[in-house]
Design a protein around this motif. Structure first.
Motif, PDB file in Angstrom:
ATOM      1  N   GLN A  47       0.827  -1.204   0.000  1.00  0.00           N
ATOM      2  CA  GLN A  47       0.000   0.000   0.000  1.00  0.00           C
ATOM      3  C   GLN A  47       0.864   1.258   0.000  1.00  0.00           C
ATOM      4  O   GLN A  47       0.567   2.228  -0.709  1.00  0.00           O
ATOM      5  N   ARG A  48       1.945   1.230   0.770  1.00  0.00           N
ATOM      6  CA  ARG A  48       2.841   2.389   0.798  1.00  0.00           C
ATOM      7  C   ARG A  48       3.561   2.564  -0.534  1.00  0.00           C
ATOM      8  O   ARG A  48       3.834   3.689  -0.956  1.00  0.00           O
ATOM      9  N   ALA A  49       3.871   1.448  -1.190  1.00  0.00           N
ATOM     10  CA  ALA A  49       4.629   1.509  -2.438  1.00  0.00           C
ATOM     11  C   ALA A  49       3.735   1.625  -3.663  1.00  0.00           C
ATOM     12  O   ALA A  49       4.250   1.686  -4.781  1.00  0.00           O
ATOM     13  N   TRP A  50       2.411   1.696  -3.479  1.00  0.00           N
ATOM     14  CA  TRP A  50       1.517   1.674  -4.623  1.00  0.00           C
ATOM     15  C   TRP A  50       1.752   2.821  -5.613  1.00  0.00           C
ATOM     16  O   TRP A  50       1.671   2.601  -6.826  1.00  0.00           O
ATOM     17  N   PRO A  51       2.029   4.060  -5.173  1.00  0.00           N
ATOM     18  CA  PRO A  51       2.301   5.119  -6.167  1.00  0.00           C
ATOM     19  C   PRO A  51       3.456   4.768  -7.100  1.00  0.00           C
ATOM     20  O   PRO A  51       3.389   5.036  -8.307  1.00  0.00           O
ATOM     21  N   TYR A  52       4.496   4.152  -6.554  1.00  0.00           N
ATOM     22  CA  TYR A  52       5.631   3.745  -7.395  1.00  0.00           C
ATOM     23  C   TYR A  52       5.239   2.600  -8.313  1.00  0.00           C
ATOM     24  O   TYR A  52       5.611   2.581  -9.492  1.00  0.00           O
ATOM     25  N   LEU A  53       4.456   1.656  -7.800  1.00  0.00           N
ATOM     26  CA  LEU A  53       3.986   0.549  -8.628  1.00  0.00           C
ATOM     27  C   LEU A  53       3.053   1.059  -9.728  1.00  0.00           C
ATOM     28  O   LEU A  53       3.076   0.551 -10.855  1.00  0.00           O
ATOM     29  N   LEU A  54       2.260   2.064  -9.413  1.00  0.00           N
ATOM     30  CA  LEU A  54       1.349   2.627 -10.406  1.00  0.00           C
ATOM     31  C   LEU A  54       2.125   3.275 -11.551  1.00  0.00           C
ATOM     32  O   LEU A  54       1.711   3.191 -12.722  1.00  0.00           O
ATOM     33  N   GLN A  55       3.242   3.918 -11.245  1.00  0.00           N
ATOM     34  CA  GLN A  55       4.087   4.484 -12.302  1.00  0.00           C
ATOM     35  C   GLN A  55       4.590   3.385 -13.231  1.00  0.00           C
ATOM     36  O   GLN A  55       4.626   3.555 -14.455  1.00  0.00           O
ATOM     37  N   GLY A  56       4.993   2.264 -12.640  1.00  0.00           N
ATOM     38  CA  GLY A  56       5.431   1.134 -13.469  1.00  0.00           C
ATOM     39  C   GLY A  56       4.305   0.585 -14.318  1.00  0.00           C
ATOM     40  O   GLY A  56       4.507   0.234 -15.492  1.00  0.00           O
ATOM     41  N   LEU A  57       3.090   0.519 -13.750  1.00  0.00           N
ATOM     42  CA  LEU A  57       1.942   0.032 -14.507  1.00  0.00           C
ATOM     43  C   LEU A  57       1.600   0.987 -15.644  1.00  0.00           C
ATOM     44  O   LEU A  57       1.224   0.552 -16.746  1.00  0.00           O
ATOM     45  N   GLN A  58       1.744   2.276 -15.407  1.00  0.00           N
ATOM     46  CA  GLN A  58       1.505   3.260 -16.470  1.00  0.00           C
ATOM     47  C   GLN A  58       2.526   3.119 -17.591  1.00  0.00           C
ATOM     48  O   GLN A  58       2.178   3.261 -18.777  1.00  0.00           O
ATOM     49  N   MET A  59       3.778   2.829 -17.247  1.00  0.00           N
ATOM     50  CA  MET A  59       4.794   2.606 -18.274  1.00  0.00           C
ATOM     51  C   MET A  59       4.451   1.381 -19.113  1.00  0.00           C
ATOM     52  O   MET A  59       4.576   1.390 -20.344  1.00  0.00           O
ATOM     53  N   THR A  60       3.998   0.309 -18.454  1.00  0.00           N
ATOM     54  CA  THR A  60       3.594  -0.891 -19.182  1.00  0.00           C
ATOM     55  C   THR A  60       2.434  -0.588 -20.123  1.00  0.00           C
ATOM     56  O   THR A  60       2.436  -1.021 -21.282  1.00  0.00           O
ATOM     57  N   ALA A  61       1.439   0.165 -19.629  1.00  0.00           N
ATOM     58  CA  ALA A  61       0.295   0.517 -20.468  1.00  0.00           C
ATOM     59  C   ALA A  61       0.727   1.370 -21.661  1.00  0.00           C
ATOM     60  O   ALA A  61       0.225   1.182 -22.780  1.00  0.00           O
ATOM     61  N   PHE A  62       1.660   2.280 -21.429  1.00  0.00           N
ATOM     62  CA  PHE A  62       2.155   3.111 -22.534  1.00  0.00           C
ATOM     63  C   PHE A  62       2.863   2.268 -23.580  1.00  0.00           C
ATOM     64  O   PHE A  62       2.644   2.446 -24.790  1.00  0.00           O
ATOM     65  N   LEU A  63       3.710   1.349 -23.137  1.00  0.00           N
ATOM     66  CA  LEU A  63       4.429   0.491 -24.080  1.00  0.00           C
ATOM     67  C   LEU A  63       3.466  -0.352 -24.905  1.00  0.00           C
ATOM     68  O   LEU A  63       3.634  -0.504 -26.123  1.00  0.00           O
ATOM     69  N   VAL A  64       2.436  -0.899 -24.254  1.00  0.00           N
ATOM     70  CA  VAL A  64       1.466  -1.727 -24.968  1.00  0.00           C
ATOM     71  C   VAL A  64       0.690  -0.897 -25.979  1.00  0.00           C
ATOM     72  O   VAL A  64       0.547  -1.284 -27.149  1.00  0.00           O
ATOM     73  N   ALA A  65       0.170   0.264 -25.540  1.00  0.00           N
ATOM     74  CA  ALA A  65      -0.658   1.084 -26.419  1.00  0.00           C
ATOM     75  C   ALA A  65       0.137   1.604 -27.615  1.00  0.00           C
ATOM     76  O   ALA A  65      -0.308   1.515 -28.768  1.00  0.00           O
ATOM     77  N   ALA A  66       1.328   2.146 -27.355  1.00  0.00           N
ATOM     78  CA  ALA A  66       2.136   2.711 -28.442  1.00  0.00           C
ATOM     79  C   ALA A  66       2.621   1.619 -29.388  1.00  0.00           C
ATOM     80  O   ALA A  66       2.579   1.793 -30.619  1.00  0.00           O
ATOM     81  N   SER A  67       3.077   0.500 -28.845  1.00  0.00           N
ATOM     82  CA  SER A  67       3.573  -0.583 -29.695  1.00  0.00           C
ATOM     83  C   SER A  67       2.451  -1.219 -30.502  1.00  0.00           C
ATOM     84  O   SER A  67       2.645  -1.582 -31.670  1.00  0.00           O
ATOM     85  N   MET A  68       1.265  -1.343 -29.896  1.00  0.00           N
ATOM     86  CA  MET A  68       0.132  -1.914 -30.623  1.00  0.00           C
ATOM     87  C   MET A  68      -0.280  -1.009 -31.779  1.00  0.00           C
ATOM     88  O   MET A  68      -0.460  -1.480 -32.913  1.00  0.00           O
ATOM     89  N   ALA A  69      -0.422   0.294 -31.502  1.00  0.00           N
ATOM     90  CA  ALA A  69      -0.858   1.226 -32.549  1.00  0.00           C
ATOM     91  C   ALA A  69       0.145   1.272 -33.701  1.00  0.00           C
ATOM     92  O   ALA A  69      -0.228   1.138 -34.879  1.00  0.00           O
ATOM     93  N   ALA A  70       1.416   1.461 -33.364  1.00  0.00           N
ATOM     94  CA  ALA A  70       2.438   1.536 -34.413  1.00  0.00           C
ATOM     95  C   ALA A  70       2.632   0.179 -35.091  1.00  0.00           C
ATOM     96  O   ALA A  70       2.857   0.110 -36.310  1.00  0.00           O
ATOM     97  N   GLY A  71       2.550  -0.890 -34.314  1.00  0.00           N
ATOM     98  CA  GLY A  71       2.725  -2.222 -34.885  1.00  0.00           C
ATOM     99  C   GLY A  71       1.627  -2.586 -35.862  1.00  0.00           C
ATOM    100  O   GLY A  71       1.886  -3.173 -36.921  1.00  0.00           O
ATOM    101  N   ILE A  72       0.372  -2.237 -35.532  1.00  0.00           N
ATOM    102  CA  ILE A  72      -0.732  -2.518 -36.444  1.00  0.00           C
ATOM    103  C   ILE A  72      -0.610  -1.662 -37.697  1.00  0.00           C
ATOM    104  O   ILE A  72      -0.856  -2.129 -38.820  1.00  0.00           O
TER     105      ILE A  72
END
Length: 229
Positions: free
Chosen positions: A11-36
């Protein structure tokens, strides 16, 4: 001896984990759009281009489908700066891990998307192209307005499945020290001595996301089957 779980540290580390999750979401979205996008161009080229050009595209697709994705990431991260330095003459030029990851994912995923899209175009009846051209459309207009919309409807489940695989593949960016969700969780677990808890959390998050994607694929397939009746 039992293990004492401590979820408060997460719970204390969730803001840092959320940043990592946002990076993962960005990589997926950008790679999917450009890849398609790139995969669509590759598929059209492979189908309609002259044989030598189509052979080059086929070689590209086979290359990136044959080598491990982690190797592609390492190639881009370590070799691209060398190439760019030789071209620009700037000895200090470097490629950050985000750009290296994006380039690697787009190159690799476009090869997979290319084959999916090529199959999707092949699933549209050949008479559709002839009918569109008989109405005065050019081959490109027919492809854009008639063939591709039908093809994408047919191949949406396959595209989603490939994107689910892409989501899991983003965890490979740990090799270039990019702070994605798994990387952030690993750092939190090692820092707080709670590796078991963070890896359980990571597994649950990936399970929920992948299950949601799989459910979406099943729903689309059932909807398509019902419409065909």
């Amino acid at each position: 001896m039992g293990y004492d779980f401590d979820w408060v540290s997460l719970q204390r580390a969730w803001p840092y984990l959320l940043q990592g999750l946002q990076m993962t979401a960005f990589l997926v979205a950008a790679s999917m759009a450009a890849g398609i996008g790139l995969g669509t161009l590759l598929a059209i080229t492979r189908i309609f281009a002259p044989r030598p050009v189509a052979a080059l595209v086929a070689g590209y697709v086979n290359l990136f489908r044959s080598i491990p994705l982690i190797l592609t990431i390492l190639w881009i991260y370590f070799l691209m700066p060398v190439v760019l330095r030789s071209v620009t003459g700037d000895p200090n030029l470097s490629v950050g891990p985000i750009y290296a990851a994006l380039v690697a994912f787009v190159l690799a995923e476009s090869a997979y998307y290319c084959e999916i899209i090529r199959a999707g175009i092949g699933s549209v009846r050949a008479g559709q192209m002839q009918a569109a051209q008989s109405l005065g459309m050019s081959p490109w207009q027919a492809m854009r307005h008639v063939i591709l919309p039908q093809a994408f409807r047919n191949m949406t489940p396959s595209l989603i499945n490939q994107t689910i695989a892409l989501l899991k593949d983003t965890s490979l960016v740990y090799v270039i020290s990019l702070n994605d969700f798994l990387g952030a969780a690993s750092k939190v677990g090692q820092r707080d001595g709670r590796v078991v808890e963070v890896y359980i959390l990571v597994a649950v998050v990936y399970l929920v996301l992948c299950t949601a994607g799989a459910w979406w694929v099943t729903w689309l397939q059932r909807r398509k089957a019902a419409a065909a009746i």
